[in-house]
Design an enzyme around this catalytic site. Structure first.
Site, short mmCIF file in Angstrom:
data_model
loop_
_atom_site.label_atom_id
_atom_site.label_comp_id
_atom_site.label_asym_id
_atom_site.label_seq_id
_atom_site.Cartn_x
_atom_site.Cartn_y
_atom_site.Cartn_z
CG HIS A 1 40.49 32.75 45.80
ND1 HIS A 1 40.34 32.91 47.16
CD2 HIS A 1 40.13 33.94 45.25
CE1 HIS A 1 39.88 34.13 47.41
NE2 HIS A 1 39.76 34.79 46.27
CD GLU A 2 41.82 35.18 41.99
OE1 GLU A 2 40.84 35.88 41.66
OE2 GLU A 2 42.43 35.36 43.07
CB CYS B 1 38.94 37.61 48.76
SG CYS B 1 38.23 38.04 47.17
CG HIS C 1 36.44 35.79 42.51
ND1 HIS C 1 35.60 36.31 43.46
CD2 HIS C 1 37.69 35.83 43.05
CE1 HIS C 1 36.31 36.64 44.54
NE2 HIS C 1 37.58 36.36 44.31
#
Ligand code: NI
Length: 157
Positions: free
Chosen positions: A125-126, A83, A129
């Protein structure tokens, strides 16, 4: 960077996808490429907005406003993630192997995308966030602690 407040919060929906929002998405793609990343979420550049951008090798750049996973495979896959907000740290993370995501692009058009492999991986993954989650939050607590210790000692500038 890891530890920043905006990375720990929940991002707000983008109500209007206008020229300014499209420009923000383009700027984020530039920032992502400059950092040699394949995905970047708005909280990583200090903005608590539901926006992320992705571009994996051999694919077009993709912009996701207000993305939501509407379906995910039962099959999971393990892949080593990193990341841009936790530079120097990599770890295997298990996630659904395929996802169907609904979002709006930089033109304000709604789309549904079936993703698998690396694309599915980066999207998940994004999206994390936007909910204040980092990839290390998927690791067992002892491993997560160990990794953070290494980061604090070696990589935190
Ligand atoms: Ni990340």
């Amino acid at each position: 960077m890891y530890g920043d407040e905006v990375l720990q919060g929940t991002a707000a929906p983008v109500r209007v996808i206008d020229a300014a929002a499209a420009k923000l998405a383009r700027d984020m793609l530039d920032t992502m490429r400059a950092g040699k990343g394949i995905g970047l979420a708005a909280p990583q550049v200090g903005l608590a907005k539901r926006l992320f951008v992705v571009q994996i090798a051999g694919d077009v750049p993709r912009v996701f406003f207000n993305a939501k996973i509407v379906q995910q495979s039962e099959e999971t896959a393990k892949y080593e993630e990193g990341c841009m907000s936790l530079p120097g740290i990599y770890a295997d993370v298990v996630r659904p192997a395929a996802v169907r995501v609904h979002a709006w692009n930089e033109k304000g058009r709604a789309f549904t995308l079936d993703a698998e492999g690396l694309l599915a991986r980066v999207i998940q993954h994004e999206l994390d966030h936007l909910h204040g989650l980092m990839f290390i939050d998927h690791l067992p607590q002892p491993k997560r602690k160990r990794i953070l210790k290494v980061w604090e000692e070696k990589f935190r500038a």
